[in-house]
Motif scaffolding. Structure first.
Motif, PDB file in Angstrom:
ATOM      1  N   GLN A 124       0.709  -1.164   0.188  1.00 38.30           N
ATOM      2  CA  GLN A 124       0.365  -0.172   0.145  1.00 38.30           C
ATOM      3  C   GLN A 124       1.124   0.860  -0.221  1.00 38.30           C
ATOM      4  OE1 GLN A 124      -2.977  -0.093   2.740  1.00 38.30           O
ATOM      5  NE2 GLN A 124      -3.677   1.772   2.990  1.00 38.30           N
ATOM      6  N   SER A 125       2.451   1.251   0.791  1.00 38.55           N
ATOM      7  CA  SER A 125       3.028   2.223   0.694  1.00 38.55           C
ATOM      8  C   SER A 125       3.162   2.882  -0.930  1.00 38.55           C
ATOM      9  CB  SER A 125       3.946   2.486   1.112  1.00 38.55           C
ATOM     10  OG  SER A 125       5.181   0.733   1.026  1.00 38.55           O
ATOM     11  N   ILE A 126       3.294   1.941  -1.385  1.00 42.32           N
ATOM     12  CA  ILE A 126       3.958   2.316  -3.431  1.00 42.32           C
ATOM     13  C   ILE A 126       3.015   3.254  -3.436  1.00 42.32           C
ATOM     14  CG2 ILE A 126       4.307   1.398  -5.284  1.00 42.32           C
ATOM     15  CD1 ILE A 126       5.491  -0.543  -4.538  1.00 42.32           C
ATOM     16  N   GLN A 127       1.278   2.623  -3.801  1.00 40.58           N
ATOM     17  CA  GLN A 127       1.012   3.854  -3.926  1.00 40.58           C
ATOM     18  C   GLN A 127       0.292   4.704  -3.277  1.00 40.58           C
ATOM     19  OE1 GLN A 127      -2.822   3.782  -2.406  1.00 40.58           O
ATOM     20  NE2 GLN A 127      -3.395   5.640  -3.209  1.00 40.58           N
ATOM     21  N   GLY A 133       4.168  12.144  -2.943  1.00 40.98           N
ATOM     22  CA  GLY A 133       5.394  12.121  -3.601  1.00 40.98           C
ATOM     23  C   GLY A 133       6.292  12.253  -2.956  1.00 40.98           C
ATOM     24  N   ILE A 134       6.170  11.357  -2.321  1.00 43.31           N
ATOM     25  CA  ILE A 134       7.006  10.477  -1.456  1.00 43.31           C
ATOM     26  C   ILE A 134       7.423   8.951  -1.925  1.00 43.31           C
ATOM     27  CG2 ILE A 134       8.162  10.454   1.576  1.00 43.31           C
ATOM     28  CD1 ILE A 134       6.210  12.484   2.023  1.00 43.31           C
ATOM     29  N   PRO A 135       8.132   8.976  -2.956  1.00 38.59           N
ATOM     30  CA  PRO A 135       8.337   7.040  -2.936  1.00 38.59           C
ATOM     31  C   PRO A 135       8.681   6.041  -1.548  1.00 38.59           C
ATOM     32  CG  PRO A 135       9.662   8.809  -4.140  1.00 38.59           C
ATOM     33  CD  PRO A 135       8.916   9.553  -2.910  1.00 38.59           C
ATOM     34  N   ALA A 136       8.238   4.874  -2.002  1.00 39.39           N
ATOM     35  CA  ALA A 136       8.817   4.217  -1.327  1.00 39.39           C
ATOM     36  C   ALA A 136       9.734   3.489  -0.543  1.00 39.39           C
ATOM     37  CB  ALA A 136       7.505   3.016  -1.664  1.00 39.39           C
ATOM     38  N   VAL A 137      10.790   3.817  -1.950  1.00 45.82           N
ATOM     39  CA  VAL A 137      11.788   3.465  -1.340  1.00 45.82           C
ATOM     40  C   VAL A 137      12.505   4.057  -0.255  1.00 45.82           C
ATOM     41  CG1 VAL A 137      12.878   5.062  -2.999  1.00 45.82           C
ATOM     42  CG2 VAL A 137      14.034   2.674  -2.549  1.00 45.82           C
ATOM     43  N   ALA A 144      11.053  -1.115   1.533  1.00 46.00           N
ATOM     44  CA  ALA A 144      12.269  -0.171   0.770  1.00 46.00           C
ATOM     45  C   ALA A 144      12.891  -1.023   0.466  1.00 46.00           C
ATOM     46  CB  ALA A 144      12.376   1.050   1.819  1.00 46.00           C
ATOM     47  N   LEU A 145      12.448  -2.142   0.953  1.00 44.33           N
ATOM     48  CA  LEU A 145      13.978  -2.951   1.050  1.00 44.33           C
ATOM     49  C   LEU A 145      13.934  -3.735  -0.594  1.00 44.33           C
ATOM     50  CD1 LEU A 145      14.187  -5.031   4.314  1.00 44.33           C
ATOM     51  CD2 LEU A 145      15.584  -3.469   3.371  1.00 44.33           C
ATOM     52  N   ALA A 151      18.303  -2.485  -6.841  1.00 42.84           N
ATOM     53  CA  ALA A 151      18.700  -1.215  -6.823  1.00 42.84           C
ATOM     54  C   ALA A 151      20.219  -1.128  -6.983  1.00 42.84           C
ATOM     55  CB  ALA A 151      18.983   0.040  -6.506  1.00 42.84           C
ATOM     56  N   LYS A 152      20.750  -1.715  -5.910  1.00 39.04           N
ATOM     57  CA  LYS A 152      22.213  -1.814  -6.016  1.00 39.04           C
ATOM     58  C   LYS A 152      22.583  -2.922  -6.433  1.00 39.04           C
ATOM     59  CE  LYS A 152      24.934  -4.417  -1.580  1.00 39.04           C
ATOM     60  NZ  LYS A 152      24.614  -5.024   0.022  1.00 39.04           N
TER      61      LYS A 152
END
Length: 171
Positions: A124-127, A133-137, A144-145, A151-152
């Motif tokens: 849900q945090s992605i949505q 405007g604050i990305p879940a990452v 975020a993991l 990305a790593k």
């Protein structure tokens, strides 16, 4: 298509980016004008194929993999990410529900012998991050993991690719 391709060319060539470590461009699925324009306009280090588990998404990914491997385009594919891989409700943290099917990203990875970079569950945090405007990452939570791990891995792959490159005349 052509208008978006023109906007991408302008975006890549006319913005004063300064020194960048990475520039990530999220493209729509498929193999249209935008994809070809990027390949012809920018010095692309690699492509990440993002799919969902459904067969219709896998079909688009196969076309994209084949297009980026074509002579004249030949852009390395860094790996495959499976988006919307599963859902785990907060009240049942040990349960995984494969709403859209299971294993589509791994299937493409194995079919084309390209690395599987990971799964992004439905959070849900992605949505919420998209709406606010604050990305879940940027969260400190488990949500975020998956993004950080992927990305790593991509950054490591690009570093290894760059280490194998011949020195340029300007080096």
């Amino acid at each position: 298509g052509p208008m978006l391709a023109s906007a991408i060319r302008q975006f890549v060539n006319e913005v004063a980016w300064g020194a960048l470590d990475y520039l990530v461009i999220d493209l729509p699925p498929g193999t249209g004008d935008v994809h070809i324009s990027i390949a012809q306009t920018a010095n692309v280090s690699g492509i990440v194929i993002v799919t969902t588990p459904q067969e219709v998404s896998l079909s688009d990914c196969r076309k994209a993999v084949n297009m980026f491997a074509m002579q004249g385009i030949n852009i390395p594919i860094l790996g495959v990410v499976e988006n919307m891989a599963y859902f785990t409700p907060a009240e049942l943290p040990d349960n995984k529900y494969y709403i859209f099917g299971k294993g589509g990203g791994r299937k493409i990875s194995e079919e084309f012998h390209i690395p599987f970079l990971g799964e992004v569950p439905i959070y849900q945090s992605i949505q919420e991050g998209g709406d606010s405007g604050i990305p879940a990452v940027l969260n400190d939570g488990e949500d975020a993991l998956a993004f950080r791990d992927i990305a790593k891995t991509i950054a490591q792959q690009i570093a290894m690719m760059n280490a194998k490159l011949e020195p340029s005349a300007s080096s």
